[in-house]
Design an enzyme around this catalytic site. Structure first.
Site, PDB file in Angstrom:
ATOM      1  CG  HIS A 156      97.519  21.399  97.782  1.00  0.00           C
ATOM      2  ND1 HIS A 156      97.652  22.572  98.489  1.00  0.00           N
ATOM      3  CD2 HIS A 156      97.851  21.691  96.502  1.00  0.00           C
ATOM      4  CE1 HIS A 156      98.039  23.537  97.653  1.00  0.00           C
ATOM      5  NE2 HIS A 156      98.178  23.025  96.453  1.00  0.00           N
ATOM      6  CB  SER A 277      99.259  -4.054 118.410  1.00  0.00           C
ATOM      7  OG  SER A 277      98.353  -3.998 119.491  1.00  0.00           O
ATOM      8  CE  LYS A 283      97.696  -1.043 115.250  1.00  0.00           C
ATOM      9  NZ  LYS A 283      97.531   0.231 114.672  1.00  0.00           N
ATOM     10  CD  GLU A 290     104.303   5.024 114.353  1.00  0.00           C
ATOM     11  OE1 GLU A 290     104.070   5.107 115.568  1.00  0.00           O
ATOM     12  OE2 GLU A 290     103.783   4.173 113.611  1.00  0.00           O
TER      13      GLU A 290
END
Ligand code: ARG
Length: 457
Positions: A156, A277, A283, A290
């Site tokens: 979970h 970024s 970043k 992704e």
């Protein structure tokens, strides 16, 4: 220009209809399979006395030249042709004259295209399988390095029990082993030759389908000509196996992305596999992971599109089936791009053992072991479970952890507690004790690594 099939009609189709009907834009990539298939066909026609050996030799020589000319760039594929089959036959006839026109005896584009796709996809399966093996190799190597690196295991997405990182990694190696298995199973049914089914009903010529199949490396022939030309199960099976593979990579990607976040900081991906970024200077994004996660959606889409295309088709060939190719090519291309990037990303990632350990020390992930301690001292599990839960509640209320409670405090809950309890709830002990087959103990991880290596041999 009139089509090669002009006869019943003048073959002068509207140019929009031509573009709409044409598949050469995507099936030209099967030129090699088409030409190789035709060579075997010519050889079979001669072996069966349907054409002469001299004619077959001329055809095979002409086909060899076409193949060489395409590969050297001397002959470019004419995108105004209807499909790759017509292109090759057209060039052959232009070059050889009437003999070229004999190639299509006892054959139809319906069995020809089914043959080409099977030959093309079996090579793709082989390439993808090798890439999966590389990825399993990279995972196994990392797992070996981290067979005693402790981190929390989750259920979970809540910290559950301590495990070692090698164990977590090897879970993915097991999934990928099954992916390999699924691909090799798919390949078995893919490697059945449809050539000789002709348009739909077989042929009146005394052909030898098995001769042709054997020449092209098939394990057998399709036993019903209607099925032979209309079966695309092997495409659906491949897309399904690729979808499951991508699902695994996507789950792994999701974890990589989570682990790379400041909230976790369990791993740091190499600069070579991250991006920055354009606006936020701090970043370091896990774009590769992704994208793998994102591209999973398109592979699922390819599977759905094919199943939907096939679901209402009467036997045998229908032009709808031309739609089988773009999706499966796209899925193969996508998977072939994802796998090597993924392998590089895994083998170059740095593992932050300290942060994994620190996370494991929070969250009472040794509470099960505390309960098991009491069970070993004679308490029924349910009672031990309850006492351990109450101890956890006390720790939470007082901002403590199980390791820092005193023995006196433990004894308030049960007289069974002795000083040896501290050894039992030590995280390293917790993982080392999980020696059940397939468990997280370092020795079990070693056994898993050996299992995977043997499987890959
Ligand atoms: N381009 C077609 C396809 O990809 C080849 C088969 C065409 N056969 C036919 N009878 N029109 O499916």
């Amino acid at each position: 220009m009139a089509k090669m099939w002009a006869g019943r009609t003048d073959g002068l189709t509207d140019s929009l209809a031509d573009d709409f009907n044409s598949s050469i834009g995507f099936d030209s990539r099967m030129y090699k399979q088409d030409i190789t298939g035709s060579m075997a066909h010519a050889a079979m026609l001669a072996a069966c006395g349907i054409i002469s050996q001299t004619e077959a030799d001329t055809l095979i020589g002409g086909l060899e030249e076409i193949l060489a000319d395409i590969e050297s760039g001397k002959l470019s594929i004419d995108m105004s042709c209807e499909d790759i089959h017509m292109f090759v036959e057209q060039v052959l006839t232009d070059r050889l004259g009437d003999v070229g026109k004999k190639l299509h005896t006892a054959r139809s584009r319906n069995d020809q295209v089914a043959l080409d796709v099977r030959m093309y996809l079996r090579d793709e399966v082989d390439t993808i399988s090798l890439q999966i093996r590389d990825l399993i190799g990279a995972i196994t190597e990392k797992a070996e390095e981290h067979k005693d690196t402790i981190l929390p295991g989750y259920t979970h997405l809540q910290r559950a029990q301590p495990i070692v990182f090698g164990h977590h990694l090897m879970a993915y190696a097991m999934m990928l082993l099954r992916d390999l298995d699924r691909l090799s199973d798919t390949r078995k049914r893919m490697n059945i030759s449809p050539i000789g089914c002709c348009a739909l009903a077989g042929t009146t010529y005394a052909t030898d389908r098995r001769f042709e199949a054997a020449k092209l490396g098939f394990d057998g022939i399709s036993m019903n000509s209607l099925d032979g030309v209309s079966d695309r199960d092997f495409v659906a099976e491949l897309l399904s196996a690729l979808s499951i593979l991508m699902m695994h990579l996507s789950r792994f990607s999701e974890e990589i992305i989570l682990w790379s976040s400041w909230e976790f900081k369990f791993i740091e991906l190499s600069n070579a596999y991250t991006t920055g970024s354009s606006i936020m200077p701090q970043k370091k994004n896990s774009d590769m992971a992704e994208l793998v996660r994102g591209k999973t959606g398109r592979v699922y889409g390819d599977l759905m599109a094919l199943l939907t295309t096939l679901k209402g088709l009467p036997l045998a060939y229908n032009k709808d089936m031309q739609e089988d190719k773009e999706g499966v090519f796209d899925a193969c291309d996508t998977v072939k791009m994802c796998l090597p990037v993924f392998t590089g990303m895994i083998s170059t990632m740095a593992v932050n053992k300290e942060n994994m350990k620190a996370a494991a020390q929070k969250g009472f992930i040794n509470a099960t072991d505390l309960a098991d301690y009491l069970v070993k001292k004679g308490l029924p599990f349910r009672s031990a479970y309850k006492i351990s839960g109450q101890i956890v509640a006390k720790c939470i209320a007082e901002g403590k952890v199980l390791e820092t409670l005193t023995l006196d405090e433990y004894k308030e809950f049960s007289p069974l507690f002795e000083v040896d309890l501290y050894g039992e709830i030590d995280l390293l002990t917790c993982v080392e004790k999980r020696i059940s087959e397939g468990g997280t103990s370092p020795s079990s991880v070693e056994a898993q690594i050996r299992f995977v290596k043997e499987k890959l041999q």
